[in-house]
Design a protein around this motif. Structure first.
Motif, PDB file in Angstrom:
ATOM      1  N   VAL A   1       0.836  -1.206   0.000  1.00 42.76           N
ATOM      2  CA  VAL A   1       0.000   0.000   0.000  1.00 42.76           C
ATOM      3  C   VAL A   1       0.866   1.248   0.000  1.00 42.76           C
ATOM      4  CG1 VAL A   1      -1.725   1.295   1.302  1.00 42.76           C
ATOM      5  CG2 VAL A   1      -1.881  -1.197   1.152  1.00 42.76           C
ATOM      6  N   SER A   2       1.867   1.269   0.852  1.00 44.34           N
ATOM      7  CA  SER A   2       2.794   2.399   0.955  1.00 44.34           C
ATOM      8  C   SER A   2       4.114   1.897   1.520  1.00 44.34           C
ATOM      9  CB  SER A   2       2.215   3.499   1.850  1.00 44.34           C
ATOM     10  OG  SER A   2       3.166   4.532   2.041  1.00 44.34           O
ATOM     11  N   PRO A   3       5.125   1.716   0.698  1.00 46.65           N
ATOM     12  CA  PRO A   3       6.404   1.196   1.194  1.00 46.65           C
ATOM     13  C   PRO A   3       7.017   2.032   2.323  1.00 46.65           C
ATOM     14  CG  PRO A   3       6.346   1.105  -1.199  1.00 46.65           C
ATOM     15  CD  PRO A   3       5.120   1.861  -0.766  1.00 46.65           C
ATOM     16  N   THR A   4       6.846   3.358   2.251  1.00 48.02           N
ATOM     17  CA  THR A   4       7.441   4.185   3.310  1.00 48.02           C
ATOM     18  C   THR A   4       6.773   3.925   4.656  1.00 48.02           C
ATOM     19  OG1 THR A   4       5.955   5.983   2.644  1.00 48.02           O
ATOM     20  CG2 THR A   4       8.202   6.025   1.789  1.00 48.02           C
ATOM     21  N   VAL A   5       5.447   3.795   4.669  1.00 45.66           N
ATOM     22  CA  VAL A   5       4.740   3.478   5.915  1.00 45.66           C
ATOM     23  C   VAL A   5       5.137   2.089   6.400  1.00 45.66           C
ATOM     24  CG1 VAL A   5       2.482   3.072   6.960  1.00 45.66           C
ATOM     25  CG2 VAL A   5       2.806   5.009   5.427  1.00 45.66           C
ATOM     26  N   GLY A   6       5.165   1.115   5.478  1.00 45.44           N
ATOM     27  CA  GLY A   6       5.507  -0.250   5.858  1.00 45.44           C
ATOM     28  C   GLY A   6       6.892  -0.362   6.451  1.00 45.44           C
ATOM     29  N   TRP A   7       7.873   0.207   5.763  1.00 45.05           N
ATOM     30  CA  TRP A   7       9.244   0.135   6.285  1.00 45.05           C
ATOM     31  C   TRP A   7       9.399   0.970   7.551  1.00 45.05           C
ATOM     32  CZ3 TRP A   7      12.188  -3.649   5.476  1.00 45.05           C
ATOM     33  CH2 TRP A   7      12.229  -4.306   4.230  1.00 45.05           C
ATOM     34  N   GLY A   8       8.705   2.096   7.625  1.00 48.44           N
ATOM     35  CA  GLY A   8       8.773   2.897   8.851  1.00 48.44           C
ATOM     36  C   GLY A   8       8.266   2.132  10.054  1.00 48.44           C
ATOM     37  N   LEU A   9       7.131   1.419   9.878  1.00 50.75           N
ATOM     38  CA  LEU A   9       6.585   0.654  10.995  1.00 50.75           C
ATOM     39  C   LEU A   9       7.475  -0.537  11.342  1.00 50.75           C
ATOM     40  CD1 LEU A   9       4.357   0.109  13.032  1.00 50.75           C
ATOM     41  CD2 LEU A   9       3.073  -1.071  11.240  1.00 50.75           C
ATOM     42  N   MET A  10       7.976  -1.247  10.345  1.00 56.30           N
ATOM     43  CA  MET A  10       8.808  -2.412  10.614  1.00 56.30           C
ATOM     44  C   MET A  10      10.124  -2.026  11.289  1.00 56.30           C
ATOM     45  SD  MET A  10       9.437  -5.558  10.735  1.00 56.30           S
ATOM     46  CE  MET A  10       8.003  -6.258   9.928  1.00 56.30           C
ATOM     47  N   LEU A  11      10.804  -1.016  10.750  1.00 53.69           N
ATOM     48  CA  LEU A  11      12.064  -0.590  11.355  1.00 53.69           C
ATOM     49  C   LEU A  11      11.840  -0.022  12.752  1.00 53.69           C
ATOM     50  CD1 LEU A  11      13.804   1.088   8.275  1.00 53.69           C
ATOM     51  CD2 LEU A  11      14.376  -1.103   9.343  1.00 53.69           C
ATOM     52  N   GLY A  12      10.737   0.728  12.927  1.00 53.95           N
ATOM     53  CA  GLY A  12      10.423   1.253  14.247  1.00 53.95           C
ATOM     54  C   GLY A  12      10.162   0.150  15.250  1.00 53.95           C
ATOM     55  N   ALA A  13       9.421  -0.890  14.823  1.00 53.79           N
ATOM     56  CA  ALA A  13       9.137  -2.010  15.718  1.00 53.79           C
ATOM     57  C   ALA A  13      10.417  -2.740  16.096  1.00 53.79           C
ATOM     58  CB  ALA A  13       8.149  -2.971  15.064  1.00 53.79           C
ATOM     59  N   LEU A  14      11.284  -2.993  15.120  1.00 53.25           N
ATOM     60  CA  LEU A  14      12.555  -3.664  15.415  1.00 53.25           C
ATOM     61  C   LEU A  14      13.415  -2.816  16.349  1.00 53.25           C
ATOM     62  CD1 LEU A  14      13.474  -5.096  11.894  1.00 53.25           C
ATOM     63  CD2 LEU A  14      12.693  -6.386  13.898  1.00 53.25           C
ATOM     64  N   ALA A  15      13.393  -1.502  16.143  1.00 54.57           N
ATOM     65  CA  ALA A  15      14.192  -0.614  16.989  1.00 54.57           C
ATOM     66  C   ALA A  15      13.685  -0.618  18.430  1.00 54.57           C
ATOM     67  CB  ALA A  15      14.164   0.804  16.422  1.00 54.57           C
ATOM     68  N   ILE A  16      12.367  -0.511  18.614  1.00 57.56           N
ATOM     69  CA  ILE A  16      11.833  -0.425  19.975  1.00 57.56           C
ATOM     70  C   ILE A  16      11.936  -1.764  20.686  1.00 57.56           C
ATOM     71  CG2 ILE A  16       9.385  -1.063  19.678  1.00 57.56           C
ATOM     72  CD1 ILE A  16      10.757   2.034  21.526  1.00 57.56           C
ATOM     73  N   LEU A  17      12.035  -2.874  19.930  1.00 55.46           N
ATOM     74  CA  LEU A  17      12.186  -4.196  20.531  1.00 55.46           C
ATOM     75  C   LEU A  17      13.628  -4.500  20.904  1.00 55.46           C
ATOM     76  CD1 LEU A  17       9.737  -6.198  18.254  1.00 55.46           C
ATOM     77  CD2 LEU A  17       9.414  -5.603  20.662  1.00 55.46           C
ATOM     78  N   GLY A  18      14.539  -3.572  20.622  1.00 59.84           N
ATOM     79  CA  GLY A  18      15.916  -3.739  21.076  1.00 59.84           C
ATOM     80  C   GLY A  18      16.827  -4.466  20.112  1.00 59.84           C
ATOM     81  N   MET A  19      16.499  -4.439  18.825  1.00 58.86           N
ATOM     82  CA  MET A  19      17.395  -5.060  17.845  1.00 58.86           C
ATOM     83  C   MET A  19      18.614  -4.168  17.637  1.00 58.86           C
ATOM     84  SD  MET A  19      16.644  -8.029  16.545  1.00 58.86           S
ATOM     85  CE  MET A  19      17.347  -8.059  14.905  1.00 58.86           C
ATOM     86  N   PRO A  20      19.805  -4.773  17.619  1.00 57.06           N
ATOM     87  CA  PRO A  20      20.985  -3.961  17.295  1.00 57.06           C
ATOM     88  C   PRO A  20      20.950  -3.592  15.816  1.00 57.06           C
ATOM     89  CG  PRO A  20      21.582  -6.296  17.528  1.00 57.06           C
ATOM     90  CD  PRO A  20      20.145  -6.167  17.946  1.00 57.06           C
ATOM     91  N   PRO A  21      21.544  -2.468  15.411  1.00 59.34           N
ATOM     92  CA  PRO A  21      22.367  -1.575  16.232  1.00 59.34           C
ATOM     93  C   PRO A  21      21.624  -0.335  16.731  1.00 59.34           C
ATOM     94  CG  PRO A  21      22.744  -1.092  13.928  1.00 59.34           C
ATOM     95  CD  PRO A  21      21.674  -2.149  13.964  1.00 59.34           C
TER      96      PRO A  21
ATOM     97  N   PHE B   1       9.350  -9.106  22.431  1.00 60.32           N
ATOM     98  CA  PHE B   1       9.837  -9.214  21.052  1.00 60.32           C
ATOM     99  C   PHE B   1       8.955 -10.162  20.243  1.00 60.32           C
ATOM    100  CE2 PHE B   1      12.228 -10.759  17.514  1.00 60.32           C
ATOM    101  CZ  PHE B   1      13.007  -9.684  17.102  1.00 60.32           C
ATOM    102  N   ALA B   2       8.701 -11.338  20.797  1.00 57.17           N
ATOM    103  CA  ALA B   2       7.912 -12.338  20.070  1.00 57.17           C
ATOM    104  C   ALA B   2       6.503 -11.827  19.788  1.00 57.17           C
ATOM    105  CB  ALA B   2       7.866 -13.636  20.866  1.00 57.17           C
ATOM    106  N   SER B   3       5.887 -11.182  20.771  1.00 57.04           N
ATOM    107  CA  SER B   3       4.511 -10.739  20.614  1.00 57.04           C
ATOM    108  C   SER B   3       4.384  -9.610  19.598  1.00 57.04           C
ATOM    109  CB  SER B   3       3.954 -10.289  21.971  1.00 57.04           C
ATOM    110  OG  SER B   3       2.635  -9.831  21.838  1.00 57.04           O
ATOM    111  N   VAL B   4       5.199  -8.569  19.746  1.00 61.18           N
ATOM    112  CA  VAL B   4       5.079  -7.409  18.863  1.00 61.18           C
ATOM    113  C   VAL B   4       5.494  -7.773  17.439  1.00 61.18           C
ATOM    114  CG1 VAL B   4       5.931  -5.077  18.391  1.00 61.18           C
ATOM    115  CG2 VAL B   4       5.366  -5.752  20.734  1.00 61.18           C
ATOM    116  N   PHE B   5       6.603  -8.490  17.286  1.00 63.12           N
ATOM    117  CA  PHE B   5       7.072  -8.812  15.935  1.00 63.12           C
ATOM    118  C   PHE B   5       6.069  -9.699  15.197  1.00 63.12           C
ATOM    119  CE2 PHE B   5       9.524 -11.234  12.811  1.00 63.12           C
ATOM    120  CZ  PHE B   5      10.139 -10.192  12.123  1.00 63.12           C
ATOM    121  N   SER B   6       5.454 -10.634  15.924  1.00 63.60           N
ATOM    122  CA  SER B   6       4.489 -11.530  15.279  1.00 63.60           C
ATOM    123  C   SER B   6       3.238 -10.781  14.823  1.00 63.60           C
ATOM    124  CB  SER B   6       4.090 -12.661  16.232  1.00 63.60           C
ATOM    125  OG  SER B   6       3.378 -12.155  17.354  1.00 63.60           O
TER     126      SER B   6
END
Length: 486
Positions: free
Chosen positions: A371-391, A424-429
């Protein structure tokens, strides 16, 4: 006009101006303009403090040091980026009929007044004014949460008002007790509620009164922090209010309430010379981390899920500051910064996603990457960041907190690790199918303006890889002050 005067005058005047013109089409730009002026003033004030050290201003009623100056800058920055995000967001809400001209006027004016109350709470030297500013922040955000005037938003605003009203009343009683203890040492005419005066005589304060005062202050301001079990207002306020309000609630208001707790903790530690405050903060912090994760697992509304994530992270910060010491305090300040940046970015992306899907239910939001790659990647990268993924920076701060707990509070380490793993498991899933799942929605004709999302994510990434020397110096000075160092 001094930088501090400009810092406080800009959002106050902005609120008054937008109360008159906030319904017009250019009100969104006016809102951004006042937020930009506030951010510039914050940068100037920060430069003055970095160059010349702490400042006592206006008959000692205002005090800016290493602890609050970086929070002032962070508050002004997130306030600016949220105002930029709300321009297209509120235009779409108006086009959908959810925002009428009177509601837009209320939203824009209260947004600026909310910024004013937070900056006032951060910069004042008077703990009585801190309480007044926190109460005013409650009133402005109640109006922001209820701006849609739906039954659910009014219920959420009412719950927020009642719970935080009771909490802030506890903080008032704690402030009165603090004044009672200080008056015996400083005298009625000596500025008994000025933090700098209290800090100078904290070793002489009556430990019995101070213990009781901190208990009420911690419960009162802890309600605003969102600590379990006085957290119930927070998920509803996030879910039912406009998404820009969710961003500033998670990214800013919770920080300011925790700042008030930290100022009180420094005084109490100096009076008691015991680990009471640290144990209290570690206990409620760990309870908040663990409980929030189990609440988070059950959520179906995307904004409620990330609201419980905010409770988890505020619990992590509270636990870190409770452990004390230079490393844990440094980690808590770093976590406070990166959480504000990343969580507000997530809410920006979630705002566009829910507008496109017409729903906040996660099962109805699918295929954002198409639908919108910028929204999709923004949400995915934000979720990974807040879940404590390095770096990302959240990984760095959580790593410091957990490793310090392993060394100093080993009993808590398993609980922290289990909670972080479940989160991590709950939010990422949940986020993965929202971004990459199948959808029948058509792609957006034009990509939404998500510059604030990627600016915040870039800053969160930077703080995970490299902390600029001046920011490192702020953190070290603030951490030293929190642990009673030089």
């Amino acid at each position: 006009m001094s930088a501090l005067a400009f810092l406080l005058a800009s959002p106050l005047i902005g609120g008054l101006v937008l109360a008159l013109v906030g319904h017009r089409d250019n009100a969104r730009d006016v809102n951004v303009g006042f937020s930009l002026a506030t951010f510039i003033a914050a940068c100037v004030l920060t430069a003055e403090v970095v160059r010349g050290g702490p400042q006592l201003l206006w008959n000692r009623e205002f005090y800016v040091d290493a602890l609050n100056v970086f929070l002032v800058t962070l508050t002004a920055f997130v306030g600016l980026t949220t105002a930029i995000f709300s321009r297209p967001y509120m235009r779409i809400e108006r086009d959908h009929g959810k925002m009428t001209p009177p509601r837009l006027r209320l939203y824009h004016s209260m947004y600026q007044l909310f910024s004013f109350t937070m900056l006032l709470a951060l910069t004042t030297n008077n703990l009585g004014i801190v309480w007044v500013a926190m109460e005013a922040a409650t009133l402005t955000t109640v109006l922001l949460v209820s701006v849609y005037r739906t039954a659910a938003s009014l219920e959420a605003a009412w719950k927020y008002f009642i719970l935080c009203g009771v909490g802030i009343a506890q903080a008032l009683f704690g402030t009165v007790l603090l004044y009672m203890a200080a008056e015996k040492v400083i005298g009625a005419e000596g500025g008994a509620l000025l933090w700098t005066n209290l800090d100078a005589v904290k070793a002489q304060l009556d430990p019995n009164i101070i213990t009781l005062a901190f208990a009420f202050l911690f419960i009162g301001y802890g309600t605003k922090v969102g600590l379990v079990p006085v957290h119930n207002w927070l998920p509803d306020a996030h879910a039912e209010g406009p998404t820009p309000v969710s961003a500033v609630l998670s990214g800013l208001l919770l920080n300011v309430a925790l700042y008030a707790v930290l100022r009180c903790k420094v005084l109490t530690d100096g009076a008691l010379h015991s680990p009471l405050t640290g144990r209290l903060m570690m206990g409620f912090g760990l309870l908040s981390v663990v409980a929030a994760v189990f609440f988070l697992i059950r959520q179906k509304d995307v904004k409620r899920m990330f609201a419980y994530s905010s409770i988890e992270h505020m619990g992590m910060m509270t636990f870190a500051f409770g452990m004390g010491g230079p490393i844990a305090s440094y980690a808590g300040l770093l976590h406070m910064t990166v959480h504000s940046l990343i969580k507000s970015a997530i809410f920006f992306a979630v705002g566009h996603a829910t507008q496109k899907a017409g729903s906040q239910l996660m099962e109805e939001i699918r295929g954002l990457i198409r639908v919108s790659p910028t929204v999709g990647w923004g949400l995915m990268l934000g979720a990974l960041a807040i879940l404590g993924m390095p770096p990302f920076g959240v990984f760095a701060s959580e790593f410091l907190i957990v490793t310090t707990a392993m060394r100093e509070q080993a009993w808590a380490t398993p609980w922290l690790l289990i909670a972080l793993g479940l989160a991590f498991a709950s939010v990422f899933s949940r986020v993965q199918p929202m971004v990459f799942g199948e959808t029948t929605l058509k792609p957006l004709a034009h990509p939404p303006a998500l510059i604030p999302v990627f600016v915040h994510l870039a800053l969160g990434l930077l703080l995970g890889l490299y902390i600029p020397p001046y920011l490192d110096a702020w953190y070290r000075q603030a951490a030293a002050m929190l642990v009673g160092g030089p």
